[in-house]
Design a protein around this motif. Sequence first.
Motif, PDB file in Angstrom:
ATOM      1  N   ILE A 198      47.172  34.702  38.039  1.00 16.70           N
ATOM      2  CA  ILE A 198      47.452  36.063  37.595  1.00 16.70           C
ATOM      3  C   ILE A 198      48.934  36.293  37.349  1.00 16.70           C
ATOM      4  O   ILE A 198      49.318  36.996  36.409  1.00 16.70           O
ATOM      5  CB  ILE A 198      46.884  37.096  38.599  1.00 16.70           C
ATOM      6  CG1 ILE A 198      46.949  38.509  37.994  1.00 16.70           C
ATOM      7  CG2 ILE A 198      47.593  37.022  39.943  1.00 16.70           C
ATOM      8  CD1 ILE A 198      46.204  39.553  38.797  1.00 16.70           C
ATOM      9  N   VAL A 201      43.404  36.081  44.347  1.00 16.67           N
ATOM     10  CA  VAL A 201      42.472  36.475  43.297  1.00 16.67           C
ATOM     11  C   VAL A 201      42.302  35.378  42.252  1.00 16.67           C
ATOM     12  O   VAL A 201      43.139  34.487  42.102  1.00 16.67           O
ATOM     13  CB  VAL A 201      42.916  37.785  42.612  1.00 16.67           C
ATOM     14  CG1 VAL A 201      42.940  38.939  43.603  1.00 16.67           C
ATOM     15  CG2 VAL A 201      44.290  37.626  41.945  1.00 16.67           C
ATOM     16  N   ARG A 202      41.208  35.491  41.499  1.00 16.31           N
ATOM     17  CA  ARG A 202      40.914  34.615  40.367  1.00 16.31           C
ATOM     18  C   ARG A 202      40.417  35.472  39.215  1.00 16.31           C
ATOM     19  O   ARG A 202      39.978  36.609  39.401  1.00 16.31           O
ATOM     20  CB  ARG A 202      39.838  33.583  40.745  1.00 16.31           C
ATOM     21  CG  ARG A 202      38.499  34.239  41.080  1.00 16.31           C
ATOM     22  CD  ARG A 202      37.399  33.223  41.320  1.00 16.31           C
ATOM     23  NE  ARG A 202      36.165  33.880  41.760  1.00 16.31           N
ATOM     24  CZ  ARG A 202      35.263  34.409  40.937  1.00 16.31           C
ATOM     25  NH1 ARG A 202      35.452  34.375  39.617  1.00 16.31           N
ATOM     26  NH2 ARG A 202      34.176  34.980  41.426  1.00 16.31           N
ATOM     27  N   ARG A 203      40.470  34.934  38.026  1.00 17.10           N
ATOM     28  CA  ARG A 203      39.960  35.645  36.855  1.00 17.10           C
ATOM     29  C   ARG A 203      38.438  35.678  36.926  1.00 17.10           C
ATOM     30  O   ARG A 203      37.784  34.645  37.111  1.00 17.10           O
ATOM     31  CB  ARG A 203      40.406  34.942  35.578  1.00 17.10           C
ATOM     32  CG  ARG A 203      40.074  35.688  34.271  1.00 17.10           C
ATOM     33  CD  ARG A 203      41.007  36.842  34.042  1.00 17.10           C
ATOM     34  NE  ARG A 203      40.758  37.490  32.773  1.00 17.10           N
ATOM     35  CZ  ARG A 203      41.454  37.253  31.658  1.00 17.10           C
ATOM     36  NH1 ARG A 203      42.442  36.363  31.673  1.00 17.10           N
ATOM     37  NH2 ARG A 203      41.182  37.907  30.549  1.00 17.10           N
ATOM     38  N   TRP A 239      40.233  40.701  37.692  1.00 18.65           N
ATOM     39  CA  TRP A 239      40.493  39.685  38.705  1.00 18.65           C
ATOM     40  C   TRP A 239      39.787  40.086  39.996  1.00 18.65           C
ATOM     41  O   TRP A 239      39.766  41.257  40.366  1.00 18.65           O
ATOM     42  CB  TRP A 239      41.990  39.538  38.929  1.00 18.65           C
ATOM     43  CG  TRP A 239      42.721  39.147  37.677  1.00 18.65           C
ATOM     44  CD1 TRP A 239      43.037  39.956  36.626  1.00 18.65           C
ATOM     45  CD2 TRP A 239      43.177  37.840  37.322  1.00 18.65           C
ATOM     46  NE1 TRP A 239      43.678  39.242  35.634  1.00 18.65           N
ATOM     47  CE2 TRP A 239      43.776  37.934  36.042  1.00 18.65           C
ATOM     48  CE3 TRP A 239      43.142  36.608  37.969  1.00 18.65           C
ATOM     49  CZ2 TRP A 239      44.332  36.833  35.404  1.00 18.65           C
ATOM     50  CZ3 TRP A 239      43.700  35.502  37.330  1.00 18.65           C
ATOM     51  CH2 TRP A 239      44.286  35.623  36.060  1.00 18.65           C
ATOM     52  N   ASP A 286      48.773  33.725  42.794  1.00 20.65           N
ATOM     53  CA  ASP A 286      47.445  34.360  42.756  1.00 20.65           C
ATOM     54  C   ASP A 286      47.325  35.508  43.751  1.00 20.65           C
ATOM     55  O   ASP A 286      46.213  35.847  44.169  1.00 20.65           O
ATOM     56  CB  ASP A 286      46.353  33.321  43.036  1.00 20.65           C
ATOM     57  CG  ASP A 286      46.432  32.742  44.454  1.00 20.65           C
ATOM     58  OD1 ASP A 286      47.465  32.923  45.126  1.00 20.65           O
ATOM     59  OD2 ASP A 286      45.450  32.088  44.878  1.00 20.65           O
TER      60      ASP A 286
END
Length: 374
Positions: A239, A229-231, A203, A169
């Motif tokens: 990711i 990060v995240r969606r 993201w 991520d």
Amino acid sequence: METSERGTVPADSAGGAAGDAGVPAAGVCPGPGEPCTGRGREGVPLRVTLALGLLTVVMGGTVLALSSPSRDPFLAPGDTATGSYSANPADGDQAAAAVLAGPYHERPGPPVAVAQHDSVMASPLSRSRPLLAAPAAPSPAIGALFSPDDEGKPVHHCTASVVRSPAGDLIATAAHCVHDDGFRTRLVFAPGLHDGIAPYGLWVPTRIHVDPRWIRDRDPDHDVAFLRVRRAGRTGGRIADVTGAEHIRFDTPAGRPAQLTGYPEDRDIPVSCRHTADAQGPAQLRFSCPGFPNGTSGGPMLTDLDPATGTGALIGVIGGLDEGGDDLVSYSSRFGPDVAALYRRATAQPGPRPPQADSPAVASGVRPRAAPRS
């Protein structure tokens, strides 16, 4: 919010932005071969000019305070001792909504070939001819970094790339792209961006990590940042599983053939150049290829490209001296022990799990809506 990140105005002949709307006149260039000083007054970057704490006028020995600027509502102090910031989920989703409310939309891209081995299968990198950054095919692991302003305008001000990590991520960019008198709270990464399309989704950060020495005195030797990060608008997923990821390499000797890539702020396709990553002193790399304008800061410097996946080994990001250089040369902080320590800190905690096959359907994404004014 000021979003021009490199130290100079790009030269039109090198394919740079032509007349950035709303941006002051070009910076001061003392003469051939000498670096420009930026878009503010001579010797002072524009952000410093705009961030003066108090405007005063001296009249007959009396100081008249005219105005006191309010703090940028989209900056947060974070933890200055560790150089980290835990992002508010609502900020990220609202920023992603602002991007989708502009001329951008999500459309699924082609599946990505993900390397099935830990070693990099090197492909020879020949020097670009002519030696000039030129439009390039988008790479799924490289994308534009947005920071919507207070009117919701979705300008992509920097570039970032997905980096291999245990949690899958992590993205890397320049510290000056995410921390400028505070951590930017409205950041959105669009990997593989092209023609207004985000083929691998949007993201947003869960946590941002920079070296505390960058926060303290903007030390150019520490102009590197890692973001977990995240969606946006979704749960689960990593990711790196969607885009693939660059390897990261520390203590790489200077003089290696490398490829530099970045997204100009006025384009939705990247530019790229191949040359050598030479030493600029003990703590900086220099990449002498014209044509990397504003917006390319944070762009990856890659060696040993894998022809099967298009990914390589990350040895630097556009930043460092003069916050990335000028239109003739780009710089990067060296990826030595300090950046390795920053990477270890950024990856120390567990990350998101891959979605389960029997999990309920997740939301289809962030729907466009107006970002709140403050």
